[in-house]
Scaffold this motif. Structure first.
Motif, mmCIF file in Angstrom:
data_model
loop_
_atom_site.group_PDB
_atom_site.id
_atom_site.type_symbol
_atom_site.label_atom_id
_atom_site.label_comp_id
_atom_site.label_asym_id
_atom_site.label_seq_id
_atom_site.Cartn_x
_atom_site.Cartn_y
_atom_site.Cartn_z
ATOM 1 N N LEU A 48 0.896 -1.115 0.082
ATOM 2 C CA LEU A 48 0.051 0.056 -0.104
ATOM 3 C C LEU A 48 0.760 1.123 -0.074
ATOM 4 C CD1 LEU A 48 -2.916 -0.956 2.463
ATOM 5 C CD2 LEU A 48 -2.778 -1.227 0.089
ATOM 6 N N LEU A 49 0.428 2.328 -0.628
ATOM 7 C CA LEU A 49 0.761 3.416 -0.903
ATOM 8 C C LEU A 49 0.318 4.610 -0.369
ATOM 9 C CD1 LEU A 49 4.013 4.455 -1.397
ATOM 10 C CD2 LEU A 49 3.347 4.387 -3.670
ATOM 11 N N VAL A 57 4.211 9.518 1.040
ATOM 12 C CA VAL A 57 4.510 9.768 2.243
ATOM 13 C C VAL A 57 4.488 8.424 3.130
ATOM 14 C CG1 VAL A 57 3.931 12.339 2.266
ATOM 15 C CG2 VAL A 57 2.185 10.576 3.093
ATOM 16 N N GLY A 58 3.787 7.443 2.788
ATOM 17 C CA GLY A 58 3.601 6.185 3.850
ATOM 18 C C GLY A 58 3.590 5.080 2.833
ATOM 19 N N THR A 59 3.991 3.803 3.449
ATOM 20 C CA THR A 59 3.852 2.585 2.984
ATOM 21 C C THR A 59 3.789 1.519 3.839
ATOM 22 O OG1 THR A 59 4.856 1.273 1.226
ATOM 23 C CG2 THR A 59 6.413 2.314 2.827
ATOM 24 N N ASP A 66 0.027 -17.811 4.095
ATOM 25 C CA ASP A 66 -0.798 -19.272 3.522
ATOM 26 C C ASP A 66 -1.901 -18.563 3.099
ATOM 27 O OD1 ASP A 66 -2.253 -19.176 5.885
ATOM 28 O OD2 ASP A 66 -1.043 -20.590 7.183
ATOM 29 N N ASP A 67 -2.970 -19.307 2.788
ATOM 30 C CA ASP A 67 -4.103 -19.019 2.368
ATOM 31 C C ASP A 67 -5.238 -18.430 3.441
ATOM 32 O OD1 ASP A 67 -4.677 -21.434 3.355
ATOM 33 O OD2 ASP A 67 -5.868 -22.226 1.800
ATOM 34 N N GLN A 68 -4.740 -18.343 4.615
ATOM 35 C CA GLN A 68 -5.693 -17.920 5.727
ATOM 36 C C GLN A 68 -4.775 -16.695 6.512
ATOM 37 O OE1 GLN A 68 -8.999 -19.106 6.593
ATOM 38 N NE2 GLN A 68 -8.617 -19.994 4.549
ATOM 39 N N THR A 69 -3.638 -16.665 6.421
ATOM 40 C CA THR A 69 -2.770 -15.560 7.256
ATOM 41 C C THR A 69 -1.743 -14.790 6.216
ATOM 42 O OG1 THR A 69 -2.777 -17.781 8.569
ATOM 43 C CG2 THR A 69 -1.226 -15.641 9.144
ATOM 44 N N VAL A 70 -1.946 -13.638 6.691
ATOM 45 C CA VAL A 70 -1.163 -12.575 6.147
ATOM 46 C C VAL A 70 -0.083 -12.009 7.383
ATOM 47 C CG1 VAL A 70 -2.521 -11.858 4.178
ATOM 48 C CG2 VAL A 70 -2.541 -10.698 6.216
ATOM 49 N N LYS A 71 0.980 -11.382 6.730
ATOM 50 C CA LYS A 71 1.934 -10.727 7.714
ATOM 51 C C LYS A 71 1.995 -9.151 7.180
ATOM 52 C CE LYS A 71 6.282 -10.880 10.031
ATOM 53 N NZ LYS A 71 7.656 -10.970 9.917
ATOM 54 N N ILE A 72 1.782 -8.153 8.072
ATOM 55 C CA ILE A 72 1.733 -6.751 7.543
ATOM 56 C C ILE A 72 3.474 -6.481 8.073
ATOM 57 C CG2 ILE A 72 1.092 -4.650 7.995
ATOM 58 C CD1 ILE A 72 -1.680 -5.491 8.426
ATOM 59 N N GLU A 73 3.797 -5.914 7.181
ATOM 60 C CA GLU A 73 5.184 -5.538 7.382
ATOM 61 C C GLU A 73 5.582 -4.099 6.769
ATOM 62 O OE1 GLU A 73 7.553 -9.842 6.811
ATOM 63 O OE2 GLU A 73 6.690 -8.994 5.230
ATOM 64 N N ARG A 74 6.771 -3.647 7.546
ATOM 65 C CA ARG A 74 7.407 -2.494 6.650
ATOM 66 C C ARG A 74 6.430 -1.075 6.791
ATOM 67 N NH1 ARG A 74 10.474 -6.391 7.062
ATOM 68 N NH2 ARG A 74 12.212 -6.712 5.614
ATOM 69 N N LEU A 75 5.609 -1.143 7.790
ATOM 70 C CA LEU A 75 4.772 -0.021 7.852
ATOM 71 C C LEU A 75 5.707 1.329 8.210
ATOM 72 C CD1 LEU A 75 1.715 1.628 8.295
ATOM 73 C CD2 LEU A 75 2.175 1.200 10.323
ATOM 74 N N ALA A 76 5.616 2.313 7.187
ATOM 75 C CA ALA A 76 6.468 3.480 7.524
ATOM 76 C C ALA A 76 5.765 4.822 6.947
ATOM 77 C CB ALA A 76 7.866 3.116 6.831
ATOM 78 N N VAL A 77 6.208 5.938 7.730
ATOM 79 C CA VAL A 77 5.580 7.242 7.213
ATOM 80 C C VAL A 77 6.731 8.217 7.571
ATOM 81 C CG1 VAL A 77 4.056 8.844 7.643
ATOM 82 C CG2 VAL A 77 3.146 6.714 8.022
ATOM 83 N N LEU A 78 6.942 8.833 6.422
ATOM 84 C CA LEU A 78 8.204 9.818 6.540
ATOM 85 C C LEU A 78 8.061 10.732 7.838
ATOM 86 C CD1 LEU A 78 8.396 10.799 2.443
ATOM 87 C CD2 LEU A 78 9.898 9.359 3.992
ATOM 88 N N SER A 79 9.237 11.095 8.393
ATOM 89 C CA SER A 79 8.969 11.875 9.523
ATOM 90 C C SER A 79 8.117 13.407 9.246
ATOM 91 C CB SER A 79 10.493 12.164 9.977
ATOM 92 O OG SER A 79 11.196 12.812 9.003
ATOM 93 N N THR A 80 8.329 13.648 7.900
ATOM 94 C CA THR A 80 7.863 15.076 7.743
ATOM 95 C C THR A 80 6.024 15.177 7.734
ATOM 96 O OG1 THR A 80 7.852 14.461 5.342
ATOM 97 C CG2 THR A 80 9.461 16.151 6.526
#
Length: 144
Positions: A48-49, A57-59, A66-80
């Motif tokens: 997502l962007l 500014v964020g991603t 697997d077909d039932q589970t996801v992992k959310i990773e790398r949530l980042a928002v620019l400091s500004t």
């Protein structure tokens, strides 16, 4: 924040914007090794962007375990752009997107200092604090 747009990123076209945000937040601010940050899993993930006034500014990325589970990773928002609820909006969009795919469970490795952010979104802490990329983390889970 009327000019905030969050969308599923077009890869590879929008990946340079994603990489720039992650480099700024994780490598420059937090000192994460580039080899850990860019781990070869971006190609098998959805991203997502967030754009504020047409500027990326964020991603975050969604990786299917697997077909039932996801992992959310790398949530980042620019400091500004922080302090405006953009991270929360990205997560809400991600959870809605994931829910539309009949996924039952979301897993995250939250940096320990920000776990309350995820708790407010319904994530539950599990297990002990562990180190990832030299930063204390805690595993969290949410059923959908």
């Amino acid at each position: 924040m009327n000019n905030l747009v969050i969308k599923v990123a077009k890869i590879p076209e929008e990946f340079p914007a994603i990489a720039a945000i992650r480099k700024s937040v994780f490598q420059e601010e937090q000192g994460v090794d580039p080899a850990l940050e860019f781990d070869g899993k971006d190609e098998i993930s959805e991203h997502l962007l967030a754009y504020l006034d047409d500027k990326a500014v964020g991603t975050m990325r969604i990786r299917y375990l697997d077909d039932q589970t996801v992992k959310i990773e790398r949530l980042a928002v620019l400091s500004t752009a922080r302090g405006q609820g953009i991270g929360k909006k990205i997560m809400e969009n991600a959870l809605s997107f994931i829910g539309s795919k009949n996924i039952r469970e979301v897993v995250i490795h939250s940096q320990e200092y920000i776990k309350s952010f995820y708790q407010k979104l319904g994530f539950v802490e599990e297990g002990e604090i562990f180190e990832e990329a030299g930063i204390p983390h805690v595993k969290m889970r949410k059923s959908l």
